[in-house]
Write an enzyme that holds these catalytic residues in place. Structure first.
Site, short mmCIF file in Angstrom:
data_model
loop_
_atom_site.label_atom_id
_atom_site.label_comp_id
_atom_site.label_asym_id
_atom_site.label_seq_id
_atom_site.Cartn_x
_atom_site.Cartn_y
_atom_site.Cartn_z
N ASP A 13 0.81 -1.23 0.00
CA ASP A 13 0.00 0.00 0.00
C ASP A 13 0.85 1.28 0.00
O ASP A 13 0.48 2.29 0.60
CB ASP A 13 -0.96 0.02 1.20
CG ASP A 13 -2.01 -1.08 1.11
OD1 ASP A 13 -2.38 -1.45 -0.02
OD2 ASP A 13 -2.45 -1.58 2.18
N ILE A 14 1.96 1.23 -0.70
CA ILE A 14 2.82 2.40 -0.85
C ILE A 14 2.41 3.22 -2.07
O ILE A 14 2.64 4.42 -2.14
CB ILE A 14 4.30 1.98 -0.97
CG1 ILE A 14 4.76 1.24 0.29
CG2 ILE A 14 5.21 3.18 -1.24
CD1 ILE A 14 4.75 2.09 1.54
N LYS A 38 1.22 -8.42 -14.37
CA LYS A 38 1.40 -8.71 -12.95
C LYS A 38 1.25 -10.20 -12.75
O LYS A 38 0.28 -10.80 -13.23
CB LYS A 38 0.38 -7.94 -12.11
CG LYS A 38 0.56 -8.10 -10.60
CD LYS A 38 -0.20 -7.02 -9.86
CE LYS A 38 0.05 -7.11 -8.36
NZ LYS A 38 -0.33 -5.88 -7.65
N SER A 42 -3.81 -10.39 -5.26
CA SER A 42 -4.78 -10.81 -4.24
C SER A 42 -5.64 -9.61 -3.84
O SER A 42 -5.30 -8.47 -4.14
CB SER A 42 -4.07 -11.40 -3.02
OG SER A 42 -3.06 -10.54 -2.56
N ASP A 55 -6.12 -4.07 -9.46
CA ASP A 55 -4.93 -3.30 -9.83
C ASP A 55 -4.83 -3.16 -11.35
O ASP A 55 -4.58 -2.07 -11.87
CB ASP A 55 -3.66 -3.98 -9.31
CG ASP A 55 -3.55 -3.91 -7.80
OD1 ASP A 55 -4.38 -3.23 -7.17
OD2 ASP A 55 -2.63 -4.54 -7.24
N GLU A 116 4.36 -5.04 -12.65
CA GLU A 116 4.14 -4.62 -11.27
C GLU A 116 4.30 -5.81 -10.33
O GLU A 116 3.78 -6.89 -10.57
CB GLU A 116 2.74 -4.02 -11.10
CG GLU A 116 2.49 -3.53 -9.68
CD GLU A 116 1.05 -3.08 -9.45
OE1 GLU A 116 0.76 -2.64 -8.32
OE2 GLU A 116 0.22 -3.17 -10.38
N GLY A 117 4.99 -5.58 -9.22
CA GLY A 117 5.17 -6.62 -8.21
C GLY A 117 3.99 -6.71 -7.27
O GLY A 117 2.97 -6.03 -7.44
N SER A 118 4.14 -7.55 -6.25
CA SER A 118 3.12 -7.71 -5.20
C SER A 118 3.77 -7.34 -3.87
O SER A 118 4.83 -7.86 -3.54
CB SER A 118 2.64 -9.17 -5.15
OG SER A 118 2.16 -9.60 -6.39
N GLY A 119 3.14 -6.44 -3.11
CA GLY A 119 3.71 -6.04 -1.83
C GLY A 119 5.07 -5.39 -1.99
O GLY A 119 5.32 -4.64 -2.93
#
Length: 227
Positions: A13-14, A38, A42, A55, A116-119
């Protein structure tokens, strides 16, 4: 040959998705054929019996990408937990072969691809038969990276720890982007100054709720590498 970049962050959540959308939008507005991918998502919503990759849907809308956003994501889970836990809860075995197949399918449609990554950067994608970490995906596709960090208190610590991990994994970081930046906030100003003075990586900012990035298109194009 296509060119690519990976977007990661110092945590959850940045603002990775927000920044990713603005980067792709900026390139597409200059007629650069830029797409999105991606590996695992989740926290998806269920609408009319179908999971919606939120996303990807956001990026497609902001960047005006045509097609079904779900096609840009290999694994979509409803539970808002880490990808490896979501896979466990759904009895799904995440496969690197499927990730590779989907990535190359997207890559063949675009001249530039933004992944895009996750977390944050230390994110288990699968703890099943074959362990997959987020950095495994970055390295398989030979992608350089952008690190998105919050502009506020604590970002010096989280940014430098993220960069240290990426250095250990031999991942090339091309840019740091401080999100939610306020030009009148002394903490934000100091954080940007400190990182700029102590790192050999360009530091840019993104104002809170901005509709566009204040980064020259030429600078964005430079950080994408042939893949």
């Amino acid at each position: 040959m296509a060119r690519g970049i990976f977007i990661t962050a110092t945590g959850t959540d940045i603002g990775k998705t927000y920044v990713t959308a603005l980067i792709i939008k900026r390139l597409r507005e200059t007629n650069i054929n830029c797409g999105y991918y991606k590996a695992a998502l989740s926290g998806a919503e269920r609408r009319d019996g179908k999971l919606i990759a939120g996303d990807a849907n956001y990026v497609y809308n902001i960047a005006n990408i045509k097609g079904d956003p779900n096609d840009a994501v290999s694994y979509i889970f409803q539970q808002a937990v880490s990808p490896h836990l979501a896979a466990k809860l759904n009895n799904v075995e995440i496969s690197m072969e499927r990730i590779k197949k989907d990535f190359y399918s997207i890559k063949n449609k675009y001249d530039y691809i933004t992944v895009e990554g996750s977390g944050g950067i230390v994110c288990p994608i699968s703890t099943g038969k074959k362990k997959i970490m987020l950095d495994n995906i970055i390295k398989i596709f030979k992608l350089p990276a952008i690190v998105v960090a919050d502009a506020g208190l604590g970002t010096i610590n989280s940014t430098i720890l993220t960069l240290q991990y990426m250095k250990e994994k031999n991942i090339s970081v091309k840019m740091i982007l401080l999100n939610n930046y306020n030009h009148e906030d002394i903490i934000h100003i100091e954080n940007k100054g400190y990182l700029s003075d102590n790192l050999l990586i360009p530091v840019y900012t993104c104002n809170k709720n901005a509709n566009n990035l204040e980064i020259p298109v030429e600078k964005l194009i430079e950080i994408y590498e042939e893949i």
